[in-house]
Design a protein around this motif. Sequence first.
Motif, PDB file in Angstrom:
ATOM      1  N   HIS A  47       0.828  -1.203   0.000  1.00  0.00           N
ATOM      2  CA  HIS A  47       0.000   0.000   0.000  1.00  0.00           C
ATOM      3  C   HIS A  47       0.868   1.262   0.000  1.00  0.00           C
ATOM      4  O   HIS A  47       0.582   2.232  -0.704  1.00  0.00           O
ATOM      5  N   GLY A  48       1.947   1.249   0.772  1.00  0.00           N
ATOM      6  CA  GLY A  48       2.849   2.393   0.800  1.00  0.00           C
ATOM      7  C   GLY A  48       3.438   2.680  -0.567  1.00  0.00           C
ATOM      8  O   GLY A  48       3.560   3.841  -0.980  1.00  0.00           O
ATOM      9  N   THR A  49       3.812   1.624  -1.279  1.00  0.00           N
ATOM     10  CA  THR A  49       4.362   1.791  -2.628  1.00  0.00           C
ATOM     11  C   THR A  49       3.318   2.367  -3.565  1.00  0.00           C
ATOM     12  O   THR A  49       3.602   3.280  -4.350  1.00  0.00           O
ATOM     13  N   ILE A  50       2.107   1.836  -3.506  1.00  0.00           N
ATOM     14  CA  ILE A  50       1.033   2.291  -4.391  1.00  0.00           C
ATOM     15  C   ILE A  50       0.655   3.742  -4.110  1.00  0.00           C
ATOM     16  O   ILE A  50       0.653   4.577  -5.023  1.00  0.00           O
ATOM     17  N   TRP A  51       0.342   4.022  -2.850  1.00  0.00           N
ATOM     18  CA  TRP A  51      -0.249   5.319  -2.509  1.00  0.00           C
ATOM     19  C   TRP A  51       0.791   6.430  -2.367  1.00  0.00           C
ATOM     20  O   TRP A  51       0.766   7.419  -3.102  1.00  0.00           O
ATOM     21  N   ARG A  60      -9.692   6.956  -5.513  1.00  0.00           N
ATOM     22  CA  ARG A  60      -8.526   7.539  -4.842  1.00  0.00           C
ATOM     23  C   ARG A  60      -8.695   7.446  -3.327  1.00  0.00           C
ATOM     24  O   ARG A  60      -7.768   7.056  -2.609  1.00  0.00           O
ATOM     25  N   ILE A  61      -9.893   7.773  -2.835  1.00  0.00           N
ATOM     26  CA  ILE A  61     -10.153   7.735  -1.388  1.00  0.00           C
ATOM     27  C   ILE A  61     -10.057   6.307  -0.860  1.00  0.00           C
ATOM     28  O   ILE A  61      -9.493   6.060   0.210  1.00  0.00           O
ATOM     29  N   ILE A  62     -10.608   5.359  -1.619  1.00  0.00           N
ATOM     30  CA  ILE A  62     -10.538   3.953  -1.204  1.00  0.00           C
ATOM     31  C   ILE A  62      -9.091   3.495  -1.129  1.00  0.00           C
ATOM     32  O   ILE A  62      -8.656   2.876  -0.144  1.00  0.00           O
ATOM     33  N   THR A  63      -8.309   3.798  -2.161  1.00  0.00           N
ATOM     34  CA  THR A  63      -6.908   3.392  -2.190  1.00  0.00           C
ATOM     35  C   THR A  63      -6.130   4.043  -1.059  1.00  0.00           C
ATOM     36  O   THR A  63      -5.315   3.393  -0.388  1.00  0.00           O
ATOM     37  N   GLN A  64      -6.382   5.313  -0.828  1.00  0.00           N
ATOM     38  CA  GLN A  64      -5.702   6.038   0.248  1.00  0.00           C
ATOM     39  C   GLN A  64      -5.903   5.353   1.600  1.00  0.00           C
ATOM     40  O   GLN A  64      -4.981   5.311   2.428  1.00  0.00           O
ATOM     41  N   ASN A  65      -7.093   4.811   1.824  1.00  0.00           N
ATOM     42  CA  ASN A  65      -7.438   4.263   3.134  1.00  0.00           C
ATOM     43  C   ASN A  65      -7.499   2.746   3.160  1.00  0.00           C
ATOM     44  O   ASN A  65      -8.129   2.166   4.041  1.00  0.00           O
ATOM     45  N   LEU A  66      -6.818   2.096   2.230  1.00  0.00           N
ATOM     46  CA  LEU A  66      -6.796   0.637   2.204  1.00  0.00           C
ATOM     47  C   LEU A  66      -5.969   0.038   3.337  1.00  0.00           C
ATOM     48  O   LEU A  66      -6.014  -1.172   3.562  1.00  0.00           O
ATOM     49  N   PHE A  95       1.743  22.611  -5.157  1.00  0.00           N
ATOM     50  CA  PHE A  95       1.381  21.930  -6.410  1.00  0.00           C
ATOM     51  C   PHE A  95       1.715  20.444  -6.351  1.00  0.00           C
ATOM     52  O   PHE A  95       1.031  19.620  -6.966  1.00  0.00           O
ATOM     53  N   PHE A  96       2.774  20.086  -5.613  1.00  0.00           N
ATOM     54  CA  PHE A  96       3.149  18.675  -5.474  1.00  0.00           C
ATOM     55  C   PHE A  96       2.031  17.847  -4.843  1.00  0.00           C
ATOM     56  O   PHE A  96       2.001  16.625  -5.003  1.00  0.00           O
ATOM     57  N   MET A  97       1.126  18.499  -4.099  1.00  0.00           N
ATOM     58  CA  MET A  97       0.104  17.799  -3.329  1.00  0.00           C
ATOM     59  C   MET A  97      -1.304  17.922  -3.914  1.00  0.00           C
ATOM     60  O   MET A  97      -2.230  17.277  -3.423  1.00  0.00           O
ATOM     61  N   GLN A  98      -1.479  18.729  -4.935  1.00  0.00           N
ATOM     62  CA  GLN A  98      -2.831  19.072  -5.376  1.00  0.00           C
ATOM     63  C   GLN A  98      -3.661  17.882  -5.841  1.00  0.00           C
ATOM     64  O   GLN A  98      -4.878  17.864  -5.665  1.00  0.00           O
ATOM     65  N   HIS A  99      -3.050  16.895  -6.438  1.00  0.00           N
ATOM     66  CA  HIS A  99      -3.788  15.751  -6.984  1.00  0.00           C
ATOM     67  C   HIS A  99      -4.155  14.712  -5.931  1.00  0.00           C
ATOM     68  O   HIS A  99      -4.907  13.782  -6.208  1.00  0.00           O
ATOM     69  N   THR A 100      -3.625  14.858  -4.695  1.00  0.00           N
ATOM     70  CA  THR A 100      -3.770  13.810  -3.685  1.00  0.00           C
ATOM     71  C   THR A 100      -5.110  13.838  -2.954  1.00  0.00           C
ATOM     72  O   THR A 100      -5.449  12.880  -2.269  1.00  0.00           O
ATOM     73  N   PHE A 140      -8.236  10.127  12.460  1.00  0.00           N
ATOM     74  CA  PHE A 140      -9.246   9.600  13.385  1.00  0.00           C
ATOM     75  C   PHE A 140     -10.231   8.684  12.662  1.00  0.00           C
ATOM     76  O   PHE A 140     -10.529   7.581  13.132  1.00  0.00           O
ATOM     77  N   LEU A 141     -10.729   9.127  11.500  1.00  0.00           N
ATOM     78  CA  LEU A 141     -11.713   8.336  10.758  1.00  0.00           C
ATOM     79  C   LEU A 141     -11.110   7.026  10.257  1.00  0.00           C
ATOM     80  O   LEU A 141     -11.766   5.975  10.300  1.00  0.00           O
ATOM     81  N   ASN A 142      -9.882   7.080   9.777  1.00  0.00           N
ATOM     82  CA  ASN A 142      -9.202   5.874   9.286  1.00  0.00           C
ATOM     83  C   ASN A 142      -9.036   4.856  10.404  1.00  0.00           C
ATOM     84  O   ASN A 142      -9.363   3.666  10.242  1.00  0.00           O
ATOM     85  N   TRP A 143      -8.555   5.295  11.558  1.00  0.00           N
ATOM     86  CA  TRP A 143      -8.357   4.376  12.683  1.00  0.00           C
ATOM     87  C   TRP A 143      -9.682   3.814  13.187  1.00  0.00           C
ATOM     88  O   TRP A 143      -9.778   2.629  13.507  1.00  0.00           O
ATOM     89  N   ALA A 144     -10.687   4.679  13.264  1.00  0.00           N
ATOM     90  CA  ALA A 144     -11.993   4.220  13.735  1.00  0.00           C
ATOM     91  C   ALA A 144     -12.569   3.175  12.792  1.00  0.00           C
ATOM     92  O   ALA A 144     -13.104   2.140  13.239  1.00  0.00           O
TER      93      ALA A 144
END
Length: 358
Positions: free
Chosen positions: A90-94, A112-118, A179-184, A211-215
Amino acid sequence: MAFIDNILQTPSYGWQDEKGELIKPTKKQLWSEAFSRINVFKDKRNWISLTSWLMATLMAPFVYLFFVHYFSWPLLAVAIVYTFIMISTHGTIWFHRYCTHKAFKFSHPIFRIITQNLAIKTFPEEIYVISHHVHHVKSDMPGDPYNPKGGLLYCMLSDVNHQSINKELSEADYKRVAFFMQHTGVWINSYKQYQKWGSVASPVYTIGLWFLNWAFWYGTLYLIGGHGLATALFTAAVVWFVGVRAFNYTGHGGGEEKHVHGVDFDRSNLSINQARPGLFAGEWHNNHHLYPGSARAGFLPGQLDLAWIYIYSLYKIGAVSSYHDSKKDFIRKYIAAKQEKEMVKTSAATRNELTPTN
């Protein structure tokens, strides 16, 4: 000063000396810098560095609960798989291929949201992404935030000592960094908010998502396997979180040249292809440095790339709209060209043997 040299906050001991050589701080200097960088009472703009360590600290109770109250060998086996394969991939992907290098695009924000929080969240995107751009430009040179020549501890403490952005950027430079972060999908601070908080990412977004991810993950894992499974995987997450800090040290040969002929083709830096991170997480690091924008890094036979399998699978079902794949270019430049040279050399040698001498 070049833009890339101004992105990160310079540590108190500096990046290089008057001769341009890497400054190698002592262990005392490294630890002193670390505790200074997480001191929000000294400067509240240190909040994002503190968040990085706070995540690991708040996982400690899960480690205690797992080993004292819920330990079992099957759960330990699951935790090991989660540490070395699932959260690593997941670290490599995201963080690596999507957030930093934009190696592929999602067809809709939901994917994107699903992948971020996998996986269980372990550190803010900003800590990784911006500094990693600097790493690729200045690999193994002074200014590389996790330069292996600085030693193992230099890399282990880099998330707080070297990876935070400069707190005094001009508005123009801040916009370039943001700008490096805009697509995330990360909520990005305005320049005025950046001046207040010293970060690209909004504190509300960063802490709220944490908080939401951990919960979500603790609740889901509890429903599947009770507190035992939940504490086991949170333990696995913190083990990965601490261990991954050593990767750039080992992945760059411990600061020494350890390239293998026919395996490591990029000799412009110390990165090497290693079997464990390669097979378990698709992190064929020398290949990645050769083609950082590629969604696939497993180019040679036997170089399994689980991260690429995930990305390509999403592409086939329409969740990823496009991707960059540099394997054909790698084969053409480094494999086919080498084979052609060897054939020409063999042919020339054969002709010399067959040519009669006077």
